[in-house]
Design a protein around this motif. Structure first.
Motif, PDB file in Angstrom:
ATOM      1  N   THR A  99      -5.817   2.957  -3.412  1.00 32.86           N
ATOM      2  CA  THR A  99      -5.268   2.016  -2.446  1.00 32.86           C
ATOM      3  C   THR A  99      -6.330   1.560  -1.453  1.00 32.86           C
ATOM      4  O   THR A  99      -6.388   0.377  -1.080  1.00 32.86           O
ATOM      5  N   LEU A 114       2.323   1.653  -3.483  1.00 37.81           N
ATOM      6  CA  LEU A 114       1.320   2.016  -4.484  1.00 37.81           C
ATOM      7  C   LEU A 114       0.928   3.481  -4.357  1.00 37.81           C
ATOM      8  O   LEU A 114       0.780   4.188  -5.365  1.00 37.81           O
ATOM      9  N   PRO A 171       0.801  -1.237   0.000  1.00 41.89           N
ATOM     10  CA  PRO A 171       0.000   0.000   0.000  1.00 41.89           C
ATOM     11  C   PRO A 171       0.832   1.284   0.000  1.00 41.89           C
ATOM     12  O   PRO A 171       0.560   2.179  -0.808  1.00 41.89           O
TER      13      PRO A 171
END
Length: 263
Positions: free
Chosen positions: A116, A69, A66
């Protein structure tokens, strides 16, 4: 004493795990601030780490993925955002012909957090649900025609079978001395040679599955008795209520002057 299985997301009904996060995803589509998606992402990540029973590589990517990203999407969307559409045009970073503006960075960060958050909410079901249990639950509780459900399940089983068939074909080519050379063109040529036997194997396997389903009377009766049932329990209702409560509380906690609202 609390039952330990209550904290295990794998023990919940798959349909509930798929549908319960949908309201949160809808809220995320309409939000433009930073705090709301960040809080949703935090809640989803805590649920995955606490109840997902993740191990090894999956656990590593659940923790490291996460932030990575968010960082990639922040920069990507930031450099492509038109500076005329943001309020703050202070230049923060120049990447070749691209300039990362302060306002564009916030826009990219908000987009990265939203994407996300949606991904983490989807992974709650994706990482804790077996495909067979999801199909059985959809047949039992969503009234999906069982012929369609089990046909889809059979199609899902094709994927690992393709991997095994591909390995056998590669070994057969290697034993026979078939060598397409090196480089990207040779790789494309080799995989082109694999496609015909893979297609033939898929057709044969599909024919066997079709005959097996017909022999077992799939589609002959309006309903089918399940050997392994996936029940709906009180804990599933609690999970659904929990997600609804999160949808109501997160926007209230995300105070506008602390969230960096973009307007």
């Amino acid at each position: 004493m609390i039952d330990a299985s209550v904290l295990d997301l794998r023990s919940y009904n798959p349909v509930v795990k798929v549908l319960a996060p949908v309201p949160a995803m809808i809220v995320l589509i309409g939000t433009r601030d930073l705090a709301t998606p960040a809080l949703f992402a935090l809640v989803a990540l805590v649920m995955l780490l606490a109840g997902g029973r993740l191990t090894g590589r999956t656990l590593f990517w659940a923790i490291a993925g996460p932030p990575l990203l968010v960082a990639v999407m922040t920069v990507s969307f930031g450099v492509w955002t038109d500076p005329a559409r943001v309020d703050d045009t202070t230049a923060l970073l120049e990447i070749g012909p691209f300039t990362l503006w302060s306002g564009a960075l916030l826009t990219g960060l908000a987009t990265g957090l939203r994407v996300t958050s949606v991904m983490l909410l989807a992974l709650i079901a994706g990482l804790t649900t077996e495909g067979a249990d999801l199909v059985r639950s959809m047949i039992s509780h969503l009234r999906m025609p069982y012929r369609i459900g089990y046909a889809g399940l059979a199609a899902m089983r094709f994927v690992p079978r393709f991997g095994k068939d591909l390995e056998i074909i590669r070994l057969a080519h290697r034993v026979r001395g078939v060598d397409g050379g090196r480089g990207p063109v040779a790789a494309v040529r080799r995989y082109g040679g694999y496609s015909v036997p893979l297609l033939a194997g898929a057709i044969r396997h599909g024919d066997r599955v079709s005959l097996a389903m017909e022999a077992r009377g799939f589609g002959a009766y309006p309903s089918r008795t399940e050997r392994h049932r996936v029940p709906l329990r009180a804990r599933d209702a609690v999970l659904a209520v929990w997600f609804l409560a999160v949808c109501l509380l997160v926007p209230l906690v995300a105070v506008p002057h602390l969230s960096g609202a973009l307007g």
